[in-house]
Design a protein around this motif. Structure first.
Motif, PDB file in Angstrom:
ATOM      1  N   LEU A 136      -8.822   0.287  27.442  1.00 21.15           N
ATOM      2  CA  LEU A 136      -9.948   1.026  28.533  1.00 21.15           C
ATOM      3  C   LEU A 136      -9.981  -1.058  29.279  1.00 21.15           C
ATOM      4  CD1 LEU A 136     -12.427   2.655  29.046  1.00 21.15           C
ATOM      5  CD2 LEU A 136     -13.554   1.463  28.003  1.00 21.15           C
ATOM      6  N   LEU A 137     -10.012  -1.736  28.722  1.00 22.48           N
ATOM      7  CA  LEU A 137     -10.147  -3.464  29.462  1.00 22.48           C
ATOM      8  C   LEU A 137      -8.984  -3.352  30.398  1.00 22.48           C
ATOM      9  CD1 LEU A 137     -11.051  -5.378  25.848  1.00 22.48           C
ATOM     10  CD2 LEU A 137     -12.222  -4.824  28.356  1.00 22.48           C
ATOM     11  N   ASP A 138      -7.358  -3.012  30.060  1.00 21.74           N
ATOM     12  CA  ASP A 138      -6.542  -2.557  31.006  1.00 21.74           C
ATOM     13  C   ASP A 138      -6.549  -2.756  31.681  1.00 21.74           C
ATOM     14  OD1 ASP A 138      -5.360  -4.557  29.555  1.00 21.74           O
ATOM     15  OD2 ASP A 138      -3.646  -3.067  28.181  1.00 21.74           O
ATOM     16  N   CYS A 142      -7.171  -3.322  36.092  1.00 18.43           N
ATOM     17  CA  CYS A 142      -6.290  -2.815  36.912  1.00 18.43           C
ATOM     18  C   CYS A 142      -7.049  -2.504  38.151  1.00 18.43           C
ATOM     19  CB  CYS A 142      -5.066  -1.686  36.122  1.00 18.43           C
ATOM     20  SG  CYS A 142      -4.006  -1.890  35.404  1.00 18.43           S
ATOM     21  N   GLU A 143      -8.713  -1.611  37.806  1.00 21.58           N
ATOM     22  CA  GLU A 143      -9.633  -1.360  38.956  1.00 21.58           C
ATOM     23  C   GLU A 143      -9.868  -2.461  39.106  1.00 21.58           C
ATOM     24  OE1 GLU A 143     -12.482   1.782  37.097  1.00 21.58           O
ATOM     25  OE2 GLU A 143     -11.458   2.879  36.601  1.00 21.58           O
ATOM     26  N   GLU A 144     -10.020  -3.574  39.048  1.00 18.06           N
ATOM     27  CA  GLU A 144     -10.545  -4.719  39.769  1.00 18.06           C
ATOM     28  C   GLU A 144      -9.022  -4.934  40.550  1.00 18.06           C
ATOM     29  OE1 GLU A 144     -11.692  -7.135  36.524  1.00 18.06           O
ATOM     30  OE2 GLU A 144     -13.090  -6.990  36.095  1.00 18.06           O
ATOM     31  N   GLU A 145      -8.939  -5.518  40.088  1.00 19.97           N
ATOM     32  CA  GLU A 145      -7.208  -5.517  41.100  1.00 19.97           C
ATOM     33  C   GLU A 145      -7.171  -4.645  41.631  1.00 19.97           C
ATOM     34  OE1 GLU A 145      -4.028  -8.244  42.094  1.00 19.97           O
ATOM     35  OE2 GLU A 145      -5.652  -8.891  40.882  1.00 19.97           O
ATOM     36  N   ARG A 146      -7.138  -3.781  42.076  1.00 17.80           N
ATOM     37  CA  ARG A 146      -6.768  -2.330  43.175  1.00 17.80           C
ATOM     38  C   ARG A 146      -7.944  -2.940  44.486  1.00 17.80           C
ATOM     39  NH1 ARG A 146      -9.185   2.755  44.462  1.00 17.80           N
ATOM     40  NH2 ARG A 146      -7.195   4.487  45.087  1.00 17.80           N
ATOM     41  N   GLY A 147      -9.326  -3.321  43.467  1.00 17.52           N
ATOM     42  CA  GLY A 147     -10.142  -2.931  44.775  1.00 17.52           C
ATOM     43  C   GLY A 147     -10.048  -4.323  45.257  1.00 17.52           C
ATOM     44  N   ARG A 148      -9.618  -5.696  44.530  1.00 16.14           N
ATOM     45  CA  ARG A 148      -9.128  -6.948  45.470  1.00 16.14           C
ATOM     46  C   ARG A 148      -7.694  -6.305  46.520  1.00 16.14           C
ATOM     47  NH1 ARG A 148     -10.695  -9.080  40.955  1.00 16.14           N
ATOM     48  NH2 ARG A 148      -8.209  -9.357  40.099  1.00 16.14           N
ATOM     49  N   LEU A 149      -6.753  -6.055  46.009  1.00 19.77           N
ATOM     50  CA  LEU A 149      -5.247  -5.123  46.566  1.00 19.77           C
ATOM     51  C   LEU A 149      -6.548  -4.528  47.863  1.00 19.77           C
ATOM     52  CD1 LEU A 149      -2.850  -4.301  43.869  1.00 19.77           C
ATOM     53  CD2 LEU A 149      -3.117  -6.538  46.129  1.00 19.77           C
TER      54      LEU A 149
END
Length: 189
Positions: A136-138, A142-149
């Motif tokens: 869940l933490l991973d 990934c969702e945070e990184e997707r938002g940044r991308l």
């Protein structure tokens, strides 16, 4: 006069060389001093490694003994064997390593007034639950990184659109829009 001029040039060059060598020597001494500090720190760390490894091996022996007692039903009811320390990963600490968990060591029972009938919480005693939490933490990372991308993609698209408009206006004012457009498109593709 020529000899004097040469002597003056030689003196200037020798002086310059001396200052360059002094600068180099000071730099070397500074590097040596830093290297000595680094070497001393590494030696200190290496001296402590065997003690830490010895303590970890002793802890692992306790874990084996506790697991054996639980298997023989000589331990308290609902007792959970603590996880042994992976000796290969002992010195590569990570926040998810099992060394940070106090599974089966009785810390969760401190507030129970020695009531042995309570089972430890699932996040603490069930490996599948812990794996799920890590997953869940991973996923959250990934969702945070997707938002940044996505934000970066939007910024790049906006920049490219502005650059394209500038290019179009320059090409139109120069009267050669179609030639520039073909050239730019061929280089983009």
């Amino acid at each position: 006069m020529n000899a004097r001029a040469l002597l003056t040039r030689i003196r200037e060059r020798l002086r310059s060389r001396k200052f360059e060598l002094d600068r180099l020597e000071r730099s070397y001494r500074k590097q040596r001093s830093e290297q000595r500090v680094n070497d001393h720190t590494q030696d200190s760390v290496k001296r402590r490694d065997p003690t830490i490894a010895s303590l970890a091996r002793k802890y692992n022996q306790y874990c084996v003994e506790l697991a054996r007692l639980i298997e023989q039903r000589k331990a308290t009811r609902n007792a959970v064997p603590p996880k042994a320390i992976d000796m290969d990963k002992l010195f590569s600490l990570d926040v998810d390593d099992d060394i940070w968990l106090d599974i089966g060591l009785g810390y969760d029972n401190d507030n129970d007034n020695d009531n042995d009938n309570t089972a430890p919480p699932l996040w603490l005693s069930n490996e599948k639950i812990r794996e799920g939490i890590r997953a869940l933490l991973d996923r959250d990372r990934c969702e945070e990184e997707r938002g940044r991308l996505l934000a970066e993609r939007d910024a790049m698209q906006q920049w490219f659109h502005e650059e394209w408009q500038v290019l179009e206006s320059v090409a139109e004012s120069a009267g050669m829009f179609s030639h520039v457009l073909v050239f730019v498109c061929s280089h983009i593709i």
